[in-house]
Design a protein around this motif. Structure first.
Motif, mmCIF file in Angstrom:
data_model
loop_
_atom_site.group_PDB
_atom_site.id
_atom_site.type_symbol
_atom_site.label_atom_id
_atom_site.label_comp_id
_atom_site.label_asym_id
_atom_site.label_seq_id
_atom_site.Cartn_x
_atom_site.Cartn_y
_atom_site.Cartn_z
ATOM 1 N N ALA B 451 0.826 -1.210 0.000
ATOM 2 C CA ALA B 451 0.000 0.000 0.000
ATOM 3 C C ALA B 451 0.860 1.260 0.000
ATOM 4 O O ALA B 451 0.477 2.291 -0.548
ATOM 5 C CB ALA B 451 -0.914 -0.001 1.223
ATOM 6 N N ILE B 452 2.047 1.157 0.607
ATOM 7 C CA ILE B 452 2.962 2.312 0.618
ATOM 8 C C ILE B 452 3.521 2.543 -0.785
ATOM 9 O O ILE B 452 3.646 3.667 -1.250
ATOM 10 C CB ILE B 452 4.117 2.074 1.622
ATOM 11 N N TYR B 525 -3.462 -0.341 7.345
ATOM 12 C CA TYR B 525 -3.057 0.737 6.441
ATOM 13 C C TYR B 525 -3.468 0.409 5.001
ATOM 14 O O TYR B 525 -3.964 1.267 4.262
ATOM 15 C CB TYR B 525 -1.541 0.957 6.532
ATOM 16 N N ALA B 526 -3.252 -0.855 4.614
ATOM 17 C CA ALA B 526 -3.616 -1.264 3.255
ATOM 18 C C ALA B 526 -5.120 -1.126 3.044
ATOM 19 O O ALA B 526 -5.575 -0.636 2.010
ATOM 20 C CB ALA B 526 -3.175 -2.708 3.013
ATOM 21 N N ARG B 528 -7.231 0.857 4.594
ATOM 22 C CA ARG B 528 -7.615 2.274 4.531
ATOM 23 C C ARG B 528 -7.225 2.870 3.178
ATOM 24 O O ARG B 528 -7.987 3.590 2.554
ATOM 25 C CB ARG B 528 -6.934 3.038 5.671
ATOM 26 N N THR B 529 -6.010 2.537 2.731
ATOM 27 C CA THR B 529 -5.519 3.103 1.474
ATOM 28 C C THR B 529 -6.344 2.609 0.283
ATOM 29 O O THR B 529 -6.785 3.397 -0.554
ATOM 30 C CB THR B 529 -4.038 2.697 1.252
ATOM 31 N N PHE B 530 -6.562 1.303 0.219
ATOM 32 C CA PHE B 530 -7.226 0.755 -0.965
ATOM 33 C C PHE B 530 -8.740 0.971 -0.949
ATOM 34 O O PHE B 530 -9.365 0.996 -2.004
ATOM 35 C CB PHE B 530 -6.869 -0.722 -1.136
ATOM 36 N N ASP B 531 -9.314 1.121 0.236
ATOM 37 C CA ASP B 531 -10.740 1.441 0.277
ATOM 38 C C ASP B 531 -11.004 2.834 -0.292
ATOM 39 O O ASP B 531 -12.108 3.124 -0.767
ATOM 40 C CB ASP B 531 -11.278 1.356 1.715
ATOM 41 N N LEU B 533 -9.211 4.060 -2.749
ATOM 42 C CA LEU B 533 -8.632 4.102 -4.100
ATOM 43 C C LEU B 533 -9.704 4.383 -5.158
ATOM 44 O O LEU B 533 -10.802 3.839 -5.093
ATOM 45 C CB LEU B 533 -7.960 2.757 -4.417
ATOM 46 N N ASP B 537 -6.302 7.549 -9.032
ATOM 47 C CA ASP B 537 -5.011 7.293 -8.387
ATOM 48 C C ASP B 537 -4.141 6.347 -9.209
ATOM 49 O O ASP B 537 -2.975 6.118 -8.864
ATOM 50 C CB ASP B 537 -5.218 6.655 -6.996
#
Lengths: 252, 538
Positions: B451-452, B525-526, B528-531, B533, B537
């Motif tokens: 995700a980073i 974290y993944a 939160r990030t991908f939800d 997306l 992006d």
């Protein structure tokens, strides 16, 4: 927004830097109709569909799909189905495994959608090939699997981008009939295509997009009636050509 | 129109130059418009064209000074020309074998110019790219030789000596790579068999080189401060060196002349062979083996319980059908190379190093297999994924579970019984329990790394073109996995060695808390990030 509107857009806009892809789009689509969304290449059709399905966020305005704001993905995904221009399929899976995967993503048991999905597979003439791997499918077969994937969970609104692309005439006719059946079952179909006779045949309402703006809207007959064809009788193609020509500064 | 005996006429060469030039321009513009890929390319160029040669710069200076002193270091010359031959041969072979795509202008080129021009254009394109790396490295080493020799005559002789070796390596390597590719297509082997062959070849080469180095180092000669003999291919290349450096006092002989003739003859021979084979590949329909398997498989019972487990099963199924999904795991193999080399030299060491390597490799594999680029890997399917589920949790958990299932095979199923024999049943039990915890934590950590640094653009690695994970994420997880895995095994050993229960208990609590917290944080974290997306992006 009227209570029966399945899709409602108000001043919907999308900008990429200094480029405006969609410019203040406002329209409504009633529930249970087939809405033909027309426009020349680069008019903003795909961008509009992506905003309405939550794939990208608008930079201005708002839109509601089946009563849900288009940025509220949590509620939106339960109500929509999407067939994009490039069918999103996994090459290594069989057609049936792909449909099962799509059901799992929605956390719907396969048994709950199997009858509907396999019925559509049968209607589209894919039953013999549904257990073959997708990397051996023709373009038309991929399109059929992607169509079933988009509608197998019985969405309230389904967005179809060039659904008859790659289909042979028989399969294309079957698909058109299935789309009409979907609308008869109160599913709203948002249909983007360049094949105007298809829209003329099955769409209840048509919107014409040009340069990011909606330049005309109405039934195919209303649009055709508003222009004059070469031999006196105009069709949707004449209307489309005139609308997208008249909308340009050099066409006026 | 002038036509060479090989079928190359001016028009073909002109077409090839135009196509290669267009292709190179397109690649340059692509790099210029993609900052991340541009930086990665610049780093690779600096790494191989600058940093690696810097390691042997001292030897180049020493080489130059000995040339100038009239005592030609033939041992070093033999080693250096062998190394140059191997490197240029590898570069050539890799270019010949990896020809999956025909650049950015493929379909147009195929239908616009003769097949021979297409083959030549690809060869020229690759040659220019290879020279972009090799030329700076060679110039740097030549500068070292010039400094050592105190003049330009010695470097000029070095160029005359090295050029035939470099060219022969590049063109013969290219021919070998093309032939291997032709055989690969012609035989129509399954993807798994191909993968097994490549692995066997890679491990075999590594073990062979290690055996040669360990058995023959340290008898005669000197290079880079390390005493070595005139090892592979030794004497003939020394004789060639003696011929090239005859003006500086070396004594030439007939063997050297023969080697020089062979090298010079190998250049056109390699070129013509490569062009003919590659043109034949272009014109031959080998058929596809991807379409062969054609069955729907039901989800087996352990994977049927939840949507995440069913998604996990489908990732495993896809991998079984196409092992290229795991092409990004090549760096993990370096550890296996070391293990095999040790095992060949000392088979008994396998009882000790085997289960440990399998354990560490397995828990690393659990995260590395499917979690390092979770949504980048599914780039083409994003419209489906993002309109089917509001949360990517099912997908991320599916990937983590698939990786865990895969990693536990070496880490627990194989390593457990071997550990029971090598160490003790109690150690094996502790190791197996730890494998489950670390595999899950490793998957979560890998999701966080993915995700980073998500990668959505396609690139080629190990001959496979797809959105591979970021190299930083791969190596981060690899080294992290080694450290955390060995620390965990150390704790198991410490626990069983009879140390104070309280201290061991505290150590376990700290260790498990840290590992679990990192894994959970990575997953969160993944998610939160991908939800959040959107296609904006990507």
């Amino acid at each position: 927004m009227s209570d029966s509107a399945a899709i409602a857009a108000r001043s919907l806009s999308k900008r990429y830097g200094s480029t405006t892809a969609v410019d203040g789009l406002s329209f409504e689509v009633e529930s249970g109709v087939v809405y033909g969304f027309l426009g020349p290449n680069g008019a903003g059709k795909t961008t509009t569909m992506r905003m309405l399905t939550g794939l990208i966020e608008p930079t201005g305005g708002e839109a509601f799909v089946a009563g849900t704001h288009c940025t509220d993905r949590e509620r939106l995904v339960d109500r929509i189905g999407l067939l994009p221009e490039q069918p999103p399929l996994y090459e290594e899976l069989s057609g049936r495994e792909q449909l099962q995967f799509a059901a799992d993503l929605r956390e719907i048991p396969w048994s709950a959608v199997e009858d509907r999905a396999m019925g559509l597979v049968e209607d589209l003439g894919l039953a013999e090939d549904v257990d073959r791997r997708i990397d051996g499918y023709s373009k038309g077969m991929r399109q059929k699997v992607a169509f079933v994937q988009a509608v197998q969970h019985d969405p309230a609104v389904v967005f179809l981008d060039e659904p008859t692309s790659g289909l042979d005439p028989r399969a294309a006719r079957t698909l058109r009939e299935l789309i009409v059946d979907l609308a008869a079952g109160d599913t709203t179909v948002f249909l983007s295509t360049h094949i105007l006779p298809v829209v003329e045949e099955i769409a209840d309402r048509v919107g014409v997009l040009y340069d990011g703006r909606l330049v005309s809207q109405g039934s195919p007959e209303e649009l055709a009636g508003a222009v004059e064809g070469e031999d006196g009788e105009a069709d949707l193609e004449d209307a489309f050509l005139e609308l997208t020509d008249a909308a340009t500064p050099w066409g006026r | 129109m002038s036509r060479s005996p090989f079928g190359l006429d001016r028009s073909t060469v002109r077409d090839a130059v135009v196509v290669a030039g267009t292709e190179l321009r397109a690649q340059y513009r692509h790099l210029r418009n993609d900052l991340r890929q541009g930086l990665a390319t610049a780093f690779s160029l600096a790494m191989f064209g600058l940093f690696v040669p810097l390691f042997v710069l001292g030897s180049a200076v020493e080489f130059g000074s000995r040339l100038a002193a009239g005592s030609v270091p033939l041992g070093t010359a033999g080693v250096a020309s062998a190394a140059l031959l191997v490197v240029s041969g590898y570069v050539g072979a890799a270019g010949g074998f990896n020809q999956k795509r025909l650049g950015n202008v493929g379909p147009l080129v195929r239908t616009s110019v003769p097949p021979l021009a297409v083959s030549l254009s690809r060869l020229l394109d690759r040659l220019v790219q290879s020279l972009l790396v090799l030329v700076p490295a060679c110039l740097l080493l030549l500068a070292g030789v010039a400094v050592g020799a105190g003049g330009v005559f010695a470097p000029v002789l070095v160029v005359a000596w090295a050029l035939p070796v470099l060219a022969a390596g590049l063109f013969v390597g290219r021919a070998i790579g093309s032939l291997a590719r032709y055989l690969n297509e012609w035989l129509g082997l399954s993807l798994w068999l191909k993968a097994a062959l490549v692995l066997t070849l890679a491990v075999g080469s590594y073990v062979g080189v290690m055996l040669v180095l360990t058995n023959q180092f340290g008898t005669t000669g000197e290079f880079g401060g390390v005493a070595i003999p005139a090892f592979l291919p030794g004497r003939p290349l020394q004789a060639y060196g003696a011929l090239a450096f005859a003006p500086l006092g070396a004594a030439p002989g007939p063997v050297g002349a023969l080697v020089a003739v062979c090298l010079l003859a190998a250049v056109p021979l390699g070129l013509v062979t490569a062009l003919r084979v590659e043109t034949r590949i272009l014109l031959t329909d080998f058929g596809g083996e991807e379409n062969a398997a054609a069955v729907t498989r039901g989800v087996p019972r352990p994977f049927g319980a939840t949507p995440s487990l069913r998604v996990a099963w489908r990732y495993l199924l896809r991998t079984r059908r196409d092992p290229r999904m795991l092409a990004h795991l090549a760096p993990l193999l370096f550890g296996a190379f070391g293990l095999v080399a040790s095992a060949v030299q000392d088979p008994e060491s396998l009882l000790f190093s085997g289960p440990i390597t399998l354990f560490v490799g397995g828990v690393t594999l659990a995260g590395a297999a499917y979690c390092l680029n979770p949504l980048g890997d599914d780039r083409d399917q994003l419209p489906l994924l993002l309109t089917s589920t509001a949360s990517t949790a099912v997908l991320l958990r599916g990937r983590a579970l698939a990786g865990t299932a895969l990693g536990l095979v070496p880490a627990a199923v194989i390593a457990g019984p071997v550990s029971a024999v090598s160490f003790s049943p109690a150690f094996a039990l502790g190791q197996t329990l730890l494998a489950v915890v670390l595999s899950l934590a490793g998957s979560g950590t890998a999701l966080g790394l993915g995700a980073i640094a998500p990668k959505f653009e396609r690139r080629e690695a190990m001959g496979v073109e797809r959105p591979h994970p970021s190299n930083i994420a791969v190596f981060g997880l690899l080294f992290g996995g080694i450290g955390v895995g060995l620390a965990g095994l150390g704790l198991v050993w410490w626990t069983l060695s009879g140390a104070s229960l309280a201290i061991v208990g505290i150590a376990w609590v700290v260790y498990l808390l840290v590992v679990s917290a990192i894994g959970a944080a990575g997953y969160a974290y993944a998610l939160r990030t991908f939800d959040a997306l959107t296609l904006d992006d990507v």
